[in-house]
Design a protein around this motif. Structure first.
Motif, PDB file in Angstrom:
ATOM      1  N   THR A 142       0.836  -1.199   0.000  1.00 14.07           N
ATOM      2  CA  THR A 142       0.000   0.000   0.000  1.00 14.07           C
ATOM      3  C   THR A 142       0.872   1.251   0.000  1.00 14.07           C
ATOM      4  O   THR A 142       2.081   1.204   0.233  1.00 14.07           O
ATOM      5  N   ARG A 201       0.841   3.675   2.150  1.00 16.84           N
ATOM      6  CA  ARG A 201       1.387   3.908   3.482  1.00 16.84           C
ATOM      7  C   ARG A 201       2.585   2.999   3.749  1.00 16.84           C
ATOM      8  O   ARG A 201       3.599   3.442   4.312  1.00 16.84           O
ATOM      9  N   GLU A 202       2.501   1.765   3.365  1.00 20.93           N
ATOM     10  CA  GLU A 202       3.607   0.831   3.564  1.00 20.93           C
ATOM     11  C   GLU A 202       4.832   1.242   2.761  1.00 20.93           C
ATOM     12  O   GLU A 202       5.970   1.106   3.225  1.00 20.93           O
ATOM     13  N   GLU A 218      -2.263  12.891   4.864  1.00 23.71           N
ATOM     14  CA  GLU A 218      -3.483  12.089   4.767  1.00 23.71           C
ATOM     15  C   GLU A 218      -4.149  12.286   3.413  1.00 23.71           C
ATOM     16  O   GLU A 218      -4.693  11.349   2.828  1.00 23.71           O
ATOM     17  N   ASP A 263     -11.098   4.330  -1.175  1.00 17.30           N
ATOM     18  CA  ASP A 263     -11.350   4.838   0.177  1.00 17.30           C
ATOM     19  C   ASP A 263     -12.566   5.762   0.235  1.00 17.30           C
ATOM     20  O   ASP A 263     -13.034   6.119   1.318  1.00 17.30           O
ATOM     21  N   LEU A 300     -12.167   6.927   3.948  1.00 16.86           N
ATOM     22  CA  LEU A 300     -11.261   6.303   4.913  1.00 16.86           C
ATOM     23  C   LEU A 300      -9.927   7.023   4.852  1.00 16.86           C
ATOM     24  O   LEU A 300      -9.365   7.216   3.776  1.00 16.86           O
ATOM     25  N   THR A 354      -5.930   7.426   6.638  1.00 15.74           N
ATOM     26  CA  THR A 354      -4.899   6.853   7.502  1.00 15.74           C
ATOM     27  C   THR A 354      -4.248   7.984   8.270  1.00 15.74           C
ATOM     28  O   THR A 354      -3.575   8.842   7.698  1.00 15.74           O
ATOM     29  N   ARG A 355      -4.455   7.987   9.584  1.00 12.94           N
ATOM     30  CA  ARG A 355      -3.951   9.057  10.442  1.00 12.94           C
ATOM     31  C   ARG A 355      -2.468   8.904  10.735  1.00 12.94           C
ATOM     32  O   ARG A 355      -1.838   7.925  10.386  1.00 12.94           O
ATOM     33  N   GLY A 366      -0.587   5.600  11.685  1.00 17.10           N
ATOM     34  CA  GLY A 366      -1.087   4.444  10.958  1.00 17.10           C
ATOM     35  C   GLY A 366      -2.519   4.052  11.263  1.00 17.10           C
ATOM     36  O   GLY A 366      -3.063   3.149  10.608  1.00 17.10           O
ATOM     37  N   ASN A 367      -3.168   4.702  12.249  1.00 19.61           N
ATOM     38  CA  ASN A 367      -4.559   4.366  12.553  1.00 19.61           C
ATOM     39  C   ASN A 367      -5.477   4.834  11.420  1.00 19.61           C
ATOM     40  O   ASN A 367      -5.280   5.907  10.857  1.00 19.61           O
ATOM     41  N   GLN A 368      -6.478   4.019  11.121  1.00 18.28           N
ATOM     42  CA  GLN A 368      -7.430   4.378  10.073  1.00 18.28           C
ATOM     43  C   GLN A 368      -8.781   4.739  10.683  1.00 18.28           C
ATOM     44  O   GLN A 368      -9.264   4.052  11.588  1.00 18.28           O
TER      45      GLN A 368
END
Length: 373
Positions: A2, A4-5, A207, A215, A224, A226-227, A230-232
Motif C-alpha cells: 500500500t 502507506r507501507e 493524509e 477509500d 477512509l 490513515t492518520r 497508521g490508525n485508520q
C-alpha cells in the motif's frame, strides 16, 4: 504494498542510510523507540542526531579526533554543557551542505528559529536519556542546558471571503499568471476538490495524498483516512465537498496512470500519485491570489481554518480534537486558545448581576422627577 507501507519502507531506508554515518548507539536508540513511534518521527530523530554528531565532529574537541562511526558510549559521555550551549548558538545559522551553492555563489545556509532549535535539542535529550537509563553513560549532561522558550504566534487562517476567493481561483484561474493558467485548465477539478477537502474536513497533507479511490464512498459522503501513526478512521464531508470530489472522480476514472498508481485519488500531471510537496505548492499558488497579505498559507493553515470554523459553529473542543486526529484535547486547546478566550468574553455578555442599590435609588428618583413634570 500500500501507499502507506511504501512511505514507511522509504523512510526506514533513509534512517538506515543516515545511521551508517553515525555512532552505533544512534541506531540502538531508534530501535528502542520503534514500537512507540512512527517512521516519520524516527526519521526526524535520525536527521537531528546527524546534525548534532557532524557539529561535534567538526567543531568540538575531543570529538574531532576520530570518525563518528567509531565513537563509543565512553566518547559520548564526554559531552559537556558548554558543548550543548555552543550547539544551540550554532543551530541559529549554519551550512548543512557546503556543496549546495546559492545564486550569489555562497553556500546555502540553514537558519533555525526557537521552535526548530527546541525540537533538535529535545531529540538529543531523548538520545542521551536512553543511554543514561540503559546505564551506558554515567550522567545525562543534556539536562544541564535549558530549552529555548517558545513564543506563541497567532494562528494564521483564512476568513470567509478569502476561502471563497481561493476556491473561485481553483475553478477559473483568473488571477494566475499565463503560465499557471495553462496547467490550471488541466487540473481545475482536481485542485478544487483538494482545497474543498482541506477546508471541509481539516485533514493533514500526508493524509490527503494517501487517499485512494477505493477509500471514498460518495453515497455516505465519507472516506477512509490513515492518520498519523497508521490508525485508520472514517471521516465524513459536507455536501459541497462531495460534489467537488464527485466531479473530479468523473474525470479521474478516465485517466490512465503509471503502474502502481492505479488507485491513487489525486494524480499529478505525470499520472502518478501527488506528493506532499506538490500539494503544498498548489495551496501556496492559489493562496497568493486569494490572500496576498498572508504569504505563509499552507495545507496546515487550511486545517487551522477548518478547526476554527468548526469550533465557532459547535463550541465543542472535543469534537474539533477528534476531527483533527489529536490524541489529546490539550493539544487542540493549546493551538486554539484564542477561540476559547473569545467564548469566555462571550460569557461575560450573557450573565448579568442585580443592580446596585445606589443605582436603583438614582433611577427611582429620576422616574419620580419625570412623573412630577
Amino acid at each position: 504494498m500500500t501507499y502507506r507501507e511504501q512511505v514507511d519502507a522509504n523512510r526506514i531506508e533513509q534512517i538506515r542510510s543516515i545511521c551508517r554515518e553515525l555512532p552505533k548507539s544512534c541506531m540502538d536508540f531508534l530501535r528502542h523507540i520503534a514500537i512507540t513511534t512512527g517512521t516519520f518521527t524516527r526519521l526526524a530523530y535520525a536527521i537531528d542526531m546527524r546534525t548534532f554528531v557532524f557539529y561535534l565532529n567538526r567543531e568540538r574537541f575531543p570529538f574531532s579526533e576520530k570518525n563518528p562511526t567509531l565513537w563509543t558510549d565512553d566518547d559520548l559521555s564526554h559531552l559537556t554543557a558548554s558543548d550543548l550551549t555552543a550547539y544551540t548558538e550554532y543551530l541559529t545559522y549554519y551550512f548543512r551542505n557546503e556543496d549546495q551553492i546559492e545564486a550569489n555563489g555562497l553556500p546555502k545556509a540553514t537558519v533555525n528559529h526557537e521552535r526548530a532549535i527546541k525540537r533538535k535539542l529535545c531529540s538529543i535529550r531523548s538520545w542521551y536519556d536512553y543511554l543514561f537509563k540503559e546505564r551506558r553513560i554515567p550522567s545525562n549532561p543534556t539536562l544541564l542546558v535549558p530549552l529555548p522558550k517558545i513564543h506563541e504566534k497567532p494562528i494564521l487562517r483564512l476568513n470567509a471571503d478569502e476561502m471563497t476567493k481561493m476556491l473561485a481561483e481553483a475553478e477559473t484561474g483568473d488571477g494566475l499568471t499565463k503560465g499557471q493558467r495553462r496547467f490550471q485548465k488541466q487540473t481545475s477539478k482536481r485542485d478544487y476538490a483538494i482545497l474543498s477537502l482541506f477546508l471541509g474536513t481539516g485533514i493533514r497533507v500526508s493524509e490527503c495524498v494517501g487517499i485512494n479511490i477505493s477509500d471514498v464512498n460518495l453515497e455516505e459522503n465519507a472516506f477512509l483516512v490513515t492518520r498519523k501513526g497508521g490508525n485508520q478512521v472514517v471521516l465524513y464531508f459536507p455536501p459541497e465537498v462531495a460534489t467537488a470530489i464527485g466531479e473530479y472522480l468523473e474525470e479521474r476514472l478516465k485517466m490512465e496512470t503509471l503502474p502502481g498508481h492505479e488507485d491513487a485519488l489525486f494524480l499529478s500531471i505525470q499520472k502518478r500519485r501527488m506528493t506532499q510537496r506538490a500539494v503544498e505548492k498548489l495551496v501556496k499558488k492559489y493562496a497568493a491570489v486569494a490572500a496576498p497579505l498572508k504569504p505563509k498559507i499552507s495545507p496546515h493553515k487550511l486545517r487551522s481554518t477548518y478547526a476554527t470554523n468548526l469550533y465557532h459553529e459547535t463550541g465543542d473542543i472535543y469534537l474539533v480534537a477528534d476531527m483533527l486526529g489529536h490524541s489529546s484535547v490539550d493539544t487542540t486547546r493549546k493551538h486554539y486558545a484564542d477561540m476559547t478566550d473569545a467564548r469566555r468574553r462571550m460569557a461575560a455578555q450573557h450573565v448579568h448581576l442585580p443592580e446596585r442599590i445606589e443605582e436603583k435609588m438614582n433611577k427611582a428618583e429620576s422616574d419620580d422627577s419625570f412623573e412630577g413634570k
